[in-house]
Scaffold this motif. Structure first.
Motif, PDB file in Angstrom:
ATOM      1  N   MET A  65      19.425  35.757 141.804  1.00  0.00           N
ATOM      2  CA  MET A  65      18.978  36.518 140.633  1.00  0.00           C
ATOM      3  C   MET A  65      20.140  37.284 140.002  1.00  0.00           C
ATOM      4  O   MET A  65      20.336  37.259 138.775  1.00  0.00           O
ATOM      5  CB  MET A  65      17.871  37.484 141.046  1.00  0.00           C
ATOM      6  N   ASP A  66      20.932  37.973 140.826  1.00  0.00           N
ATOM      7  CA  ASP A  66      22.070  38.729 140.290  1.00  0.00           C
ATOM      8  C   ASP A  66      23.046  37.814 139.552  1.00  0.00           C
ATOM      9  O   ASP A  66      23.566  38.171 138.481  1.00  0.00           O
ATOM     10  CB  ASP A  66      22.798  39.454 141.419  1.00  0.00           C
ATOM     11  N   ALA A  67      23.311  36.653 140.113  1.00  0.00           N
ATOM     12  CA  ALA A  67      24.231  35.718 139.467  1.00  0.00           C
ATOM     13  C   ALA A  67      23.686  35.242 138.125  1.00  0.00           C
ATOM     14  O   ALA A  67      24.418  35.165 137.127  1.00  0.00           O
ATOM     15  CB  ALA A  67      24.501  34.528 140.386  1.00  0.00           C
ATOM     16  N   LEU A  68      22.391  34.942 138.076  1.00  0.00           N
ATOM     17  CA  LEU A  68      21.777  34.479 136.822  1.00  0.00           C
ATOM     18  C   LEU A  68      21.783  35.580 135.764  1.00  0.00           C
ATOM     19  O   LEU A  68      22.086  35.319 134.587  1.00  0.00           O
ATOM     20  CB  LEU A  68      20.346  34.012 137.084  1.00  0.00           C
ATOM     21  N   LEU A  69      21.456  36.800 136.174  1.00  0.00           N
ATOM     22  CA  LEU A  69      21.422  37.901 135.201  1.00  0.00           C
ATOM     23  C   LEU A  69      22.815  38.224 134.687  1.00  0.00           C
ATOM     24  O   LEU A  69      22.996  38.514 133.494  1.00  0.00           O
ATOM     25  CB  LEU A  69      20.779  39.136 135.841  1.00  0.00           C
ATOM     26  N   ALA A  70      23.814  38.184 135.558  1.00  0.00           N
ATOM     27  CA  ALA A  70      25.182  38.436 135.115  1.00  0.00           C
ATOM     28  C   ALA A  70      25.634  37.369 134.122  1.00  0.00           C
ATOM     29  O   ALA A  70      26.266  37.661 133.090  1.00  0.00           O
ATOM     30  CB  ALA A  70      26.118  38.487 136.323  1.00  0.00           C
ATOM     31  N   TRP A  71      25.308  36.125 134.412  1.00  0.00           N
ATOM     32  CA  TRP A  71      25.673  35.004 133.520  1.00  0.00           C
ATOM     33  C   TRP A  71      24.974  35.145 132.176  1.00  0.00           C
ATOM     34  O   TRP A  71      25.601  34.972 131.118  1.00  0.00           O
ATOM     35  CB  TRP A  71      25.291  33.705 134.202  1.00  0.00           C
ATOM     36  N   ALA A  72      23.669  35.476 132.206  1.00  0.00           N
ATOM     37  CA  ALA A  72      22.912  35.610 130.964  1.00  0.00           C
ATOM     38  C   ALA A  72      23.413  36.794 130.136  1.00  0.00           C
ATOM     39  O   ALA A  72      23.485  36.715 128.897  1.00  0.00           O
ATOM     40  CB  ALA A  72      21.428  35.778 131.281  1.00  0.00           C
TER      41      ALA A  72
ATOM     42  N   ALA B 231      26.408  37.917 130.005  1.00  0.00           N
ATOM     43  CA  ALA B 231      27.651  37.481 129.360  1.00  0.00           C
ATOM     44  C   ALA B 231      27.382  36.580 128.162  1.00  0.00           C
ATOM     45  O   ALA B 231      28.226  36.474 127.261  1.00  0.00           O
ATOM     46  CB  ALA B 231      28.537  36.761 130.374  1.00  0.00           C
ATOM     47  N   LYS B 232      26.209  35.945 128.133  1.00  0.00           N
ATOM     48  CA  LYS B 232      25.818  35.083 127.006  1.00  0.00           C
ATOM     49  C   LYS B 232      25.067  35.849 125.925  1.00  0.00           C
ATOM     50  O   LYS B 232      24.598  35.252 124.949  1.00  0.00           O
ATOM     51  CB  LYS B 232      24.930  33.941 127.508  1.00  0.00           C
ATOM     52  N   GLY B 233      24.926  37.177 126.095  1.00  0.00           N
ATOM     53  CA  GLY B 233      24.315  37.994 125.056  1.00  0.00           C
ATOM     54  C   GLY B 233      22.904  38.467 125.329  1.00  0.00           C
ATOM     55  O   GLY B 233      22.285  39.098 124.469  1.00  0.00           O
ATOM     56  N   ALA B 234      22.371  38.216 126.513  1.00  0.00           N
ATOM     57  CA  ALA B 234      21.017  38.661 126.824  1.00  0.00           C
ATOM     58  C   ALA B 234      21.002  40.158 127.122  1.00  0.00           C
ATOM     59  O   ALA B 234      21.851  40.656 127.864  1.00  0.00           O
ATOM     60  CB  ALA B 234      20.458  37.892 128.013  1.00  0.00           C
ATOM     61  N   HIS B 235      20.032  40.872 126.547  1.00  0.00           N
ATOM     62  CA  HIS B 235      19.878  42.291 126.846  1.00  0.00           C
ATOM     63  C   HIS B 235      18.536  42.593 127.515  1.00  0.00           C
ATOM     64  O   HIS B 235      18.251  43.741 127.859  1.00  0.00           O
ATOM     65  CB  HIS B 235      20.010  43.129 125.570  1.00  0.00           C
ATOM     66  N   GLU B 236      17.719  41.565 127.717  1.00  0.00           N
ATOM     67  CA  GLU B 236      16.452  41.726 128.425  1.00  0.00           C
ATOM     68  C   GLU B 236      16.154  40.435 129.175  1.00  0.00           C
ATOM     69  O   GLU B 236      16.430  39.344 128.675  1.00  0.00           O
ATOM     70  CB  GLU B 236      15.318  42.018 127.440  1.00  0.00           C
ATOM     71  N   ALA B 237      15.598  40.573 130.387  1.00  0.00           N
ATOM     72  CA  ALA B 237      15.241  39.411 131.192  1.00  0.00           C
ATOM     73  C   ALA B 237      13.742  39.412 131.437  1.00  0.00           C
ATOM     74  O   ALA B 237      13.108  40.465 131.488  1.00  0.00           O
ATOM     75  CB  ALA B 237      15.970  39.437 132.532  1.00  0.00           C
ATOM     76  N   TYR B 238      13.179  38.225 131.599  1.00  0.00           N
ATOM     77  CA  TYR B 238      11.767  38.114 131.945  1.00  0.00           C
ATOM     78  C   TYR B 238      11.582  36.974 132.937  1.00  0.00           C
ATOM     79  O   TYR B 238      12.431  36.103 133.097  1.00  0.00           O
ATOM     80  CB  TYR B 238      10.903  37.879 130.696  1.00  0.00           C
ATOM     81  N   LEU B 239      10.445  36.991 133.590  1.00  0.00           N
ATOM     82  CA  LEU B 239      10.042  35.892 134.468  1.00  0.00           C
ATOM     83  C   LEU B 239       8.524  35.872 134.552  1.00  0.00           C
ATOM     84  O   LEU B 239       7.853  36.839 134.161  1.00  0.00           O
ATOM     85  CB  LEU B 239      10.670  36.041 135.861  1.00  0.00           C
ATOM     86  N   VAL B 240       7.989  34.772 135.028  1.00  0.00           N
ATOM     87  CA  VAL B 240       6.555  34.679 135.287  1.00  0.00           C
ATOM     88  C   VAL B 240       6.358  34.348 136.760  1.00  0.00           C
ATOM     89  O   VAL B 240       7.136  33.604 137.352  1.00  0.00           O
ATOM     90  CB  VAL B 240       5.867  33.622 134.388  1.00  0.00           C
ATOM     91  N   VAL B 241       5.311  34.927 137.349  1.00  0.00           N
ATOM     92  CA  VAL B 241       5.042  34.759 138.769  1.00  0.00           C
ATOM     93  C   VAL B 241       3.537  34.810 138.976  1.00  0.00           C
ATOM     94  O   VAL B 241       2.836  35.591 138.325  1.00  0.00           O
ATOM     95  CB  VAL B 241       5.757  35.849 139.598  1.00  0.00           C
ATOM     96  N   GLU B 242       3.030  33.968 139.856  1.00  0.00           N
ATOM     97  CA  GLU B 242       1.603  33.973 140.134  1.00  0.00           C
ATOM     98  C   GLU B 242       1.208  35.321 140.739  1.00  0.00           C
ATOM     99  O   GLU B 242       1.867  35.839 141.631  1.00  0.00           O
ATOM    100  CB  GLU B 242       1.229  32.827 141.055  1.00  0.00           C
ATOM    101  N   ALA B 243       0.103  35.874 140.246  1.00  0.00           N
ATOM    102  CA  ALA B 243      -0.298  37.224 140.620  1.00  0.00           C
ATOM    103  C   ALA B 243      -0.600  37.357 142.104  1.00  0.00           C
ATOM    104  O   ALA B 243      -0.422  38.442 142.679  1.00  0.00           O
ATOM    105  CB  ALA B 243      -1.513  37.648 139.787  1.00  0.00           C
ATOM    106  N   ASP B 244      -1.053  36.278 142.741  1.00  0.00           N
ATOM    107  CA  ASP B 244      -1.395  36.380 144.164  1.00  0.00           C
ATOM    108  C   ASP B 244      -0.208  36.124 145.087  1.00  0.00           C
ATOM    109  O   ASP B 244      -0.362  36.133 146.314  1.00  0.00           O
ATOM    110  CB  ASP B 244      -2.547  35.439 144.509  1.00  0.00           C
ATOM    111  N   ASN B 245       0.982  35.925 144.515  1.00  0.00           N
ATOM    112  CA  ASN B 245       2.192  35.779 145.324  1.00  0.00           C
ATOM    113  C   ASN B 245       2.774  37.177 145.555  1.00  0.00           C
ATOM    114  O   ASN B 245       3.760  37.582 144.936  1.00  0.00           O
ATOM    115  CB  ASN B 245       3.199  34.873 144.623  1.00  0.00           C
TER     116      ASN B 245
END
Length: 241
Positions: A193-200, A202-216
């Motif tokens: 996760m840290d690697a993906l957020l750092a990469w994003a 650097a590409k100009g992302a200022h907010e991250a999101y994800l989707v996850v099943e509620a019962d997980n």
């Protein structure tokens, strides 16, 4: 055509091969791989359920509708009417899913030993194999991600965990997070996760999101520790039979 802000973003970052507006619906199809890419969104004003059903049955896909809540721009009254009509027709409510976000004011430092690549390598694919993911699903997910404009694929050096991120419009979406069973609970996913957020970032992302099943519950807790908070979500209505 009007759909909610997050529904639109998710449709852009996880794009179906075929998209059609018909009978008051936005209809997506991708050979049945992932419900997310093979489900409908009502766009009104009077969505015709028969038109939606015909689209999916023409393609051999079980009719399925995303029912969103807490999504800015969504016509909540329309969604409630559609949800009630589908329930009356015997559509099952399944797979309640949370949408979680976090700001990227300051990105995590890229961890050592994790590569973020422009395409999946053999290590990335091997994580799916070791986790019991079917080749059909892996190839389908890669096919879908391959249509998104900017995507990074993270894998740790010894091939124990992997993930991906799609970037655009100042936001990034995290997808395909997987750790091989023997290495779960050892911080592998957090490093990915840290690697993906750092990469994003650097590409100009200022907010991250994800989707996850509620019962997980374990994943929801882990994402909460990573700074993600619930802002909305959806469930599916799935045709009987």
């Amino acid at each position: 055509m009007t759909i909610g802000t997050w529904a639109a973003r998710l449709a852009e970052d996880w794009p179906a091969a075929e998209v059609e507006v018909r009978g008051g619906w936005r209809l997506g199809a991708d050979g049945g791989v992932t419900r997310r890419a093979n489900s409908a969104l009502p766009v009104g004003p009077e969505p015709r359920i028969e038109a939606m059903e015909a689209f999916y049955r023409e393609r051999g896909i079980t009719p399925c509708v995303q029912v969103w809540s807490g999504d800015p721009g969504t016509d909540e009254a329309l969604v409630a009417r559609v949800d009630a009509a589908l329930e009356a027709r015997g559509y099952r409510a399944e797979q309640s899913t949370l949408l979680m976000t976090r700001p990227l004011g300051a990105a995590p430092a890229p961890p050592e030993g994790v590569d973020v690549l422009p395409g999946p390598d053999e290590r990335w694919r091997a994580v799916a194999d070791a986790s019991g993911e079917s080749p059909t699903r892996t190839q389908g997910a890669l096919r879908i991600l391959g249509r998104a404009p900017v995507v990074g694929y993270a894998v740790d050096a010894d091939g124990a965990a992997r993930g991906s991120v799609a970037v655009g419009g100042g936001r990034c979406g995290i997808f395909t997070m997987t750790t091989v069973p023997a290495e779960r609970g050892r911080g592998r996913a957090g490093r990915i996760m840290d690697a993906l957020l750092a990469w994003a970032h650097a590409k100009g992302a200022h907010e991250a999101y994800l989707v996850v099943e509620a019962d997980n519950a374990a994943a929801v807790r882990a994402y909460g520790r990573a700074g993600f908070v619930k802002v909305g979500g959806y469930r599916y209505r799935v045709a009987p039979g």
